[in-house]
Write a protein that holds these residues in place. Sequence first.
Motif, PDB file in Angstrom:
ATOM      1  N   GLU A  62       0.813  -1.217   0.000  1.00  0.00           N
ATOM      2  CA  GLU A  62       0.000   0.000   0.000  1.00  0.00           C
ATOM      3  C   GLU A  62       0.845   1.264   0.000  1.00  0.00           C
ATOM      4  OE1 GLU A  62      -0.486  -2.588   2.110  1.00  0.00           O
ATOM      5  OE2 GLU A  62      -2.180  -3.406   0.943  1.00  0.00           O
ATOM      6  N   GLU A  63       2.094   1.157   0.419  1.00  0.00           N
ATOM      7  CA  GLU A  63       2.956   2.331   0.492  1.00  0.00           C
ATOM      8  C   GLU A  63       3.558   2.709  -0.865  1.00  0.00           C
ATOM      9  OE1 GLU A  63       5.953   2.168   3.472  1.00  0.00           O
ATOM     10  OE2 GLU A  63       4.598   1.413   5.012  1.00  0.00           O
ATOM     11  N   VAL A  64       3.467   1.820  -1.850  1.00  0.00           N
ATOM     12  CA  VAL A  64       4.032   2.132  -3.160  1.00  0.00           C
ATOM     13  C   VAL A  64       3.178   3.219  -3.815  1.00  0.00           C
ATOM     14  CG1 VAL A  64       4.709   1.235  -5.411  1.00  0.00           C
ATOM     15  CG2 VAL A  64       4.800  -0.255  -3.390  1.00  0.00           C
ATOM     16  N   PRO A  65       3.772   4.346  -4.190  1.00  0.00           N
ATOM     17  CA  PRO A  65       2.982   5.410  -4.815  1.00  0.00           C
ATOM     18  C   PRO A  65       2.316   4.940  -6.106  1.00  0.00           C
ATOM     19  CG  PRO A  65       5.103   6.256  -4.094  1.00  0.00           C
ATOM     20  CD  PRO A  65       5.169   4.764  -3.950  1.00  0.00           C
ATOM     21  N   HIS A  66       1.204   5.584  -6.439  1.00  0.00           N
ATOM     22  CA  HIS A  66       0.486   5.259  -7.666  1.00  0.00           C
ATOM     23  C   HIS A  66       1.031   6.024  -8.866  1.00  0.00           C
ATOM     24  CE1 HIS A  66      -2.940   2.791  -6.191  1.00  0.00           C
ATOM     25  NE2 HIS A  66      -2.697   3.416  -5.060  1.00  0.00           N
ATOM     26  N   HIS A  67       1.770   7.108  -8.620  1.00  0.00           N
ATOM     27  CA  HIS A  67       2.205   7.971  -9.705  1.00  0.00           C
ATOM     28  C   HIS A  67       3.713   8.208  -9.660  1.00  0.00           C
ATOM     29  CE1 HIS A  67      -2.100   9.010  -9.204  1.00  0.00           C
ATOM     30  NE2 HIS A  67      -2.067   8.966 -10.523  1.00  0.00           N
ATOM     31  N   VAL A  68       4.267   8.455 -10.841  1.00  0.00           N
ATOM     32  CA  VAL A  68       5.698   8.722 -10.971  1.00  0.00           C
ATOM     33  C   VAL A  68       5.907   9.812 -12.023  1.00  0.00           C
ATOM     34  CG1 VAL A  68       6.502   6.397 -10.366  1.00  0.00           C
ATOM     35  CG2 VAL A  68       5.901   6.934 -12.740  1.00  0.00           C
ATOM     36  N   ILE A  69       7.055  10.453 -11.923  1.00  0.00           N
ATOM     37  CA  ILE A  69       7.579  11.237 -13.044  1.00  0.00           C
ATOM     38  C   ILE A  69       8.568  10.332 -13.763  1.00  0.00           C
ATOM     39  CG2 ILE A  69       9.075  13.151 -13.697  1.00  0.00           C
ATOM     40  CD1 ILE A  69       8.000  14.707 -11.329  1.00  0.00           C
ATOM     41  N   THR A  70       8.465  10.265 -15.069  1.00  0.00           N
ATOM     42  CA  THR A  70       9.415   9.460 -15.827  1.00  0.00           C
ATOM     43  C   THR A  70       9.857  10.190 -17.086  1.00  0.00           C
ATOM     44  OG1 THR A  70       9.822   7.310 -16.893  1.00  0.00           O
ATOM     45  CG2 THR A  70       7.625   8.242 -17.169  1.00  0.00           C
ATOM     46  N   GLN A  71      11.099  10.034 -17.441  1.00  0.00           N
ATOM     47  CA  GLN A  71      11.517  10.457 -18.771  1.00  0.00           C
ATOM     48  C   GLN A  71      10.637   9.723 -19.777  1.00  0.00           C
ATOM     49  OE1 GLN A  71      15.625  10.409 -20.000  1.00  0.00           O
ATOM     50  NE2 GLN A  71      16.363  10.743 -17.925  1.00  0.00           N
ATOM     51  N   GLY A  72      10.133  10.431 -20.764  1.00  0.00           N
ATOM     52  CA  GLY A  72       9.340   9.795 -21.802  1.00  0.00           C
ATOM     53  C   GLY A  72      10.204   8.994 -22.750  1.00  0.00           C
ATOM     54  N   ILE A  73       9.560   8.175 -23.556  1.00  0.00           N
ATOM     55  CA  ILE A  73      10.311   7.373 -24.515  1.00  0.00           C
ATOM     56  C   ILE A  73      11.057   8.272 -25.497  1.00  0.00           C
ATOM     57  CG2 ILE A  73      10.132   5.648 -26.350  1.00  0.00           C
ATOM     58  CD1 ILE A  73       7.729   4.485 -24.831  1.00  0.00           C
ATOM     59  N   GLY A  74      10.395   9.356 -25.923  1.00  0.00           N
ATOM     60  CA  GLY A  74      11.070  10.299 -26.808  1.00  0.00           C
ATOM     61  C   GLY A  74      12.280  10.927 -26.153  1.00  0.00           C
ATOM     62  N   THR A  75      12.163  11.234 -24.864  1.00  0.00           N
ATOM     63  CA  THR A  75      13.295  11.788 -24.113  1.00  0.00           C
ATOM     64  C   THR A  75      14.428  10.768 -24.020  1.00  0.00           C
ATOM     65  OG1 THR A  75      11.713  13.068 -22.785  1.00  0.00           O
ATOM     66  CG2 THR A  75      13.976  12.907 -21.964  1.00  0.00           C
ATOM     67  N   ILE A  76      14.090   9.541 -23.664  1.00  0.00           N
ATOM     68  CA  ILE A  76      15.095   8.478 -23.526  1.00  0.00           C
ATOM     69  C   ILE A  76      15.846   8.269 -24.839  1.00  0.00           C
ATOM     70  CG2 ILE A  76      15.368   5.976 -23.204  1.00  0.00           C
ATOM     71  CD1 ILE A  76      13.051   6.150 -21.155  1.00  0.00           C
ATOM     72  N   LEU A  77      15.126   8.301 -25.947  1.00  0.00           N
ATOM     73  CA  LEU A  77      15.748   8.049 -27.245  1.00  0.00           C
ATOM     74  C   LEU A  77      16.736   9.134 -27.657  1.00  0.00           C
ATOM     75  CD1 LEU A  77      12.741   6.654 -29.324  1.00  0.00           C
ATOM     76  CD2 LEU A  77      14.682   5.365 -28.416  1.00  0.00           C
ATOM     77  N   GLU A  78      16.733  10.265 -26.961  1.00  0.00           N
ATOM     78  CA  GLU A  78      17.686  11.333 -27.273  1.00  0.00           C
ATOM     79  C   GLU A  78      19.072  11.082 -26.691  1.00  0.00           C
ATOM     80  OE1 GLU A  78      15.737  14.893 -25.984  1.00  0.00           O
ATOM     81  OE2 GLU A  78      14.476  14.995 -27.767  1.00  0.00           O
ATOM     82  N   ALA A  79      19.201  10.126 -25.770  1.00  0.00           N
ATOM     83  CA  ALA A  79      20.527   9.796 -25.237  1.00  0.00           C
ATOM     84  C   ALA A  79      21.399   9.242 -26.362  1.00  0.00           C
ATOM     85  CB  ALA A  79      20.406   8.775 -24.109  1.00  0.00           C
ATOM     86  N   ARG A  80      22.693   9.484 -26.281  1.00  0.00           N
ATOM     87  CA  ARG A  80      23.592   9.063 -27.357  1.00  0.00           C
ATOM     88  C   ARG A  80      23.803   7.554 -27.398  1.00  0.00           C
ATOM     89  NH1 ARG A  80      25.294  13.803 -25.097  1.00  0.00           N
ATOM     90  NH2 ARG A  80      25.281  15.579 -26.532  1.00  0.00           N
ATOM     91  N   HIS A  81      23.769   6.913 -26.249  1.00  0.00           N
ATOM     92  CA  HIS A  81      23.932   5.461 -26.190  1.00  0.00           C
ATOM     93  C   HIS A  81      22.938   4.934 -25.161  1.00  0.00           C
ATOM     94  CE1 HIS A  81      26.865   1.795 -25.526  1.00  0.00           C
ATOM     95  NE2 HIS A  81      25.732   1.446 -26.100  1.00  0.00           N
ATOM     96  N   LEU A  82      22.135   3.977 -25.568  1.00  0.00           N
ATOM     97  CA  LEU A  82      21.204   3.319 -24.658  1.00  0.00           C
ATOM     98  C   LEU A  82      21.723   1.922 -24.353  1.00  0.00           C
ATOM     99  CD1 LEU A  82      17.754   4.244 -26.287  1.00  0.00           C
ATOM    100  CD2 LEU A  82      18.932   5.388 -24.395  1.00  0.00           C
ATOM    101  N   VAL A  83      21.797   1.592 -23.064  1.00  0.00           N
ATOM    102  CA  VAL A  83      22.246   0.260 -22.654  1.00  0.00           C
ATOM    103  C   VAL A  83      21.188  -0.333 -21.739  1.00  0.00           C
ATOM    104  CG1 VAL A  83      24.031  -1.094 -21.525  1.00  0.00           C
ATOM    105  CG2 VAL A  83      24.667   0.966 -22.802  1.00  0.00           C
ATOM    106  N   LEU A  84      20.537  -1.378 -22.199  1.00  0.00           N
ATOM    107  CA  LEU A  84      19.510  -2.055 -21.404  1.00  0.00           C
ATOM    108  C   LEU A  84      20.105  -3.334 -20.833  1.00  0.00           C
ATOM    109  CD1 LEU A  84      15.776  -2.504 -22.269  1.00  0.00           C
ATOM    110  CD2 LEU A  84      17.099  -4.439 -21.408  1.00  0.00           C
ATOM    111  N   LEU A  85      19.992  -3.495 -19.531  1.00  0.00           N
ATOM    112  CA  LEU A  85      20.468  -4.702 -18.858  1.00  0.00           C
ATOM    113  C   LEU A  85      19.267  -5.471 -18.322  1.00  0.00           C
ATOM    114  CD1 LEU A  85      22.720  -6.493 -17.635  1.00  0.00           C
ATOM    115  CD2 LEU A  85      22.690  -4.978 -15.632  1.00  0.00           C
ATOM    116  N   ALA A  86      19.205  -6.759 -18.639  1.00  0.00           N
ATOM    117  CA  ALA A  86      18.127  -7.620 -18.140  1.00  0.00           C
ATOM    118  C   ALA A  86      18.717  -8.943 -17.687  1.00  0.00           C
ATOM    119  CB  ALA A  86      17.074  -7.851 -19.218  1.00  0.00           C
TER     120      ALA A  86
END
Length: 260
Positions: A173-197
């Motif tokens: 119940e303590e987990v907030p319902h809302h967040v601020i997040t960089q949008g996908i368009g914002t993320i795609l502006e980075a010069r190098h994207l590295v996703l780790l899974a």
Amino acid sequence: MEVVIVPDAVAGGELIAETIAALLSRKPGALLGVATGSTPLPVYEALAAKAASGAVDVSRARICQLDEYVGLPAGHPESYRSVVLREVVRPLGLGEDAFMGPDGAAGDIAAACAEYDRALAEAGGVDLQLLGIGTDGHIGFNEPCSSLASRTRIKTLTRQTRQDNARFFDSPEEVPHHVITQGIGTILEARHLVLLATGEAKAEAVALAVEGPLAAVVPASALQLHPHATVVVDEAAASGLKLADYFRDTYAAKPQWQGI
């Protein structure tokens, strides 16, 4: 998009830390975008070890935040500002002046989102953005069906994401319902994207993001649009990839000087 399959999370962390170290050797004041959660911890641990040994000079590095809970005060131990300071900034020996992030406690959240987008641009843009992937394919907190052109904004978390993040709080119940997040368009502006899974639980999301169609229902598939995107996965997270052998062969044959 390049896919690199590593034996385990530690190997993935070391590979990405080496990439960051190489970036900082070329550009000491690089702006590094960081993600939270348990997945990227091996990256931060490996990078901190390199900094402590003198293998890399991080003194001029800058750190920026991918997302932030709305409504948690900045000093809350699970605000992402606190997490990034605790897990990344301080272990690297940096001060808070090297850190930037959105204000999740702002009175005007829409203005805070727009201001963060401006701040990233004024800082020269993100040089390398580290990403994780949710079990539903989200990146940052861009939940399924987020616009692929979206900017930094407020988002409502899905029930699944709140359940996934409940382990960091005393109760779900303590987990907030809302967040601020960089949008996908914002993320795609980075010069190098590295996703780790890492881990089998991420295998389906990874397969859809890498080999599936470009679709807003799998936000991470937007990495297919980026000119320099690298997906680093352990064997478990790679288990759903049809082209896993091809990805192994291409990386094995890659000139070492290219890095990732």
